[in-house]
Design an enzyme around this catalytic site. Sequence first.
Site, short mmCIF file in Angstrom:
data_model
loop_
_atom_site.label_atom_id
_atom_site.label_comp_id
_atom_site.label_asym_id
_atom_site.label_seq_id
_atom_site.Cartn_x
_atom_site.Cartn_y
_atom_site.Cartn_z
N CYS A 163 -55.83 -53.45 -8.13
CA CYS A 163 -55.96 -54.62 -9.00
C CYS A 163 -55.84 -54.28 -10.48
O CYS A 163 -55.79 -55.18 -11.31
CB CYS A 163 -57.29 -55.31 -8.72
SG CYS A 163 -57.56 -55.60 -6.96
N HIS A 302 -62.43 -59.49 -15.28
CA HIS A 302 -61.86 -59.23 -13.95
C HIS A 302 -62.42 -60.27 -12.98
O HIS A 302 -61.67 -60.82 -12.18
CB HIS A 302 -62.20 -57.81 -13.51
CG HIS A 302 -61.54 -57.40 -12.24
ND1 HIS A 302 -60.18 -57.50 -12.04
CD2 HIS A 302 -62.04 -56.89 -11.08
CE1 HIS A 302 -59.87 -57.06 -10.82
NE2 HIS A 302 -60.98 -56.69 -10.23
N GLU A 313 -69.48 -55.82 -13.74
CA GLU A 313 -68.73 -56.11 -14.96
C GLU A 313 -69.64 -56.63 -16.06
O GLU A 313 -69.45 -56.32 -17.24
CB GLU A 313 -67.61 -57.12 -14.68
CG GLU A 313 -66.72 -57.36 -15.88
CD GLU A 313 -65.47 -58.15 -15.57
OE1 GLU A 313 -64.56 -58.16 -16.43
OE2 GLU A 313 -65.37 -58.74 -14.48
N LYS A 335 -59.57 -66.19 -12.41
CA LYS A 335 -59.47 -66.10 -10.95
C LYS A 335 -60.18 -67.26 -10.27
O LYS A 335 -59.96 -67.51 -9.09
CB LYS A 335 -60.02 -64.77 -10.46
CG LYS A 335 -59.16 -63.56 -10.81
CD LYS A 335 -59.74 -62.29 -10.19
CE LYS A 335 -58.89 -61.07 -10.53
NZ LYS A 335 -59.03 -60.66 -11.94
N HIS A 340 -57.39 -64.26 -6.54
CA HIS A 340 -57.14 -62.88 -6.95
C HIS A 340 -55.72 -62.48 -6.54
O HIS A 340 -55.43 -62.33 -5.35
CB HIS A 340 -58.17 -61.95 -6.30
CG HIS A 340 -58.21 -60.59 -6.89
ND1 HIS A 340 -57.24 -60.10 -7.74
CD2 HIS A 340 -59.13 -59.58 -6.76
CE1 HIS A 340 -57.54 -58.87 -8.09
NE2 HIS A 340 -58.68 -58.53 -7.51
N PHE A 399 -59.63 -51.30 -6.55
CA PHE A 399 -60.01 -50.37 -5.50
C PHE A 399 -59.46 -49.00 -5.87
O PHE A 399 -58.40 -48.87 -6.48
CB PHE A 399 -59.42 -50.81 -4.16
CG PHE A 399 -60.11 -51.99 -3.52
CD1 PHE A 399 -61.26 -52.54 -4.05
CD2 PHE A 399 -59.60 -52.54 -2.35
CE1 PHE A 399 -61.89 -53.62 -3.45
CE2 PHE A 399 -60.21 -53.63 -1.73
CZ PHE A 399 -61.36 -54.16 -2.28
#
Length: 414
Positions: A163, A302, A313, A335, A340, A399
């Site tokens: 991502c 994010h 975050e 998002k 996403h 990830f």
Amino acid sequence: MSDRPRVVVTGIGPVTPVGTGVDDFWMGMTSGRNGVRTITQFDTSDLPVTVAGEVPDFVATDFLDTKEARRTDRFSQYAIAAGSLAWADAGTPEVVSERAGVIFATGIGGIQTMLQQHTVLLEKGPGRVSPFMVPMLMANAAAGHLAMRYGLTGHNMATLSACASSNHAIGEGMRLIRDGYLDLCIVGGSEAATHPLTVAAFAQMTALTKNPDPETASRPFDADRNGFVLSEGGAAMILESEAHAKARGARMYAEVAGYGASDDAHHITAPDPKGSGATLAMRWALRDAGAQPADVSYINAHGTSTPLNDAAETVAIKATLGEEIARTVAVSSTKSMTGHMLGAAGAVEGAVCVLAITNGRIPPTVHYATPDPDCDLNVTPNDARDLEVTLALSNSFGFGGQNACVAFRAVDAA
């Protein structure tokens, strides 16, 4: 930092669940348009997840000829469409071919092609597997197609860091221009991974929400969030040196002012709950931009709508900016509208930051209802807000623990 060549954004090309093209995309973002829908691409009756962010009414042959469309995976089709829109938005620049390049991201690449051809292998045998399978599925196909379309023979590569992929593409493209290797670079990312197998796989690892209601499925920073919504699409930006843009009289949306990258070195999928890697990326981006925490006007988070990510975050934003600034600076997770988009997420969210700077307006975090004390940020709940944005941060954490933050600045604010 003032003696370094500046890098500016001169073109934007979004292809997203919320809208395609700058005007439709920005209207959707600022009106809180929901791009999450019940999945239409395949039967979900046997799946635990029934919603995704699909790109409505996308027609590949609006951007590619029929033969080219047949020989490209959907992730490349999105990339070509996004690049075409960005190129036109930048005024179809004339370039010296070896001084122009492409850095284009994906998280997964041509998985649709791979799975389709695997079915062909099982059902019809190896002699029926397409000779175009490899160039369709390879993750660098999108970057290659864009280079061929515009005759760009300079630096060309694909970034693959889950991502964080698109933010890495933007940052590395900016560096190539700033360090004098290129005058112009197409940067961005695309993804087309909505398939029963990927939905099942993400669901099995409990990453996806099982909420079947598109209106409440993606709700970042909300206390009732329970997973992200898988989405697809793409976005491209044209980056140029300020000198190159001025020489051709190009409109300059904003400056790509700073870039920071790091890794959590913590877990292959879960974020570090202390937010240490994310903090490092944000601090590096600010340092690279020659900026201080107090200079930050807006953060596009994010904000995946997963319990662990949003809390981590929040910790990272506080560690980067300090508690006082972190609680008041404008934050939103788009998002909540797009879902996403994996490797394309950072490109779309970078476009949001640039347009927020240009238009003096920040999009909301929609579907927000129940505050979470672990996510006590100013998340711009449900409604857009007018705000003069001089410096925006775009966060992408993937990830693998890979993190990337890009700082965008108003051209006249340097």
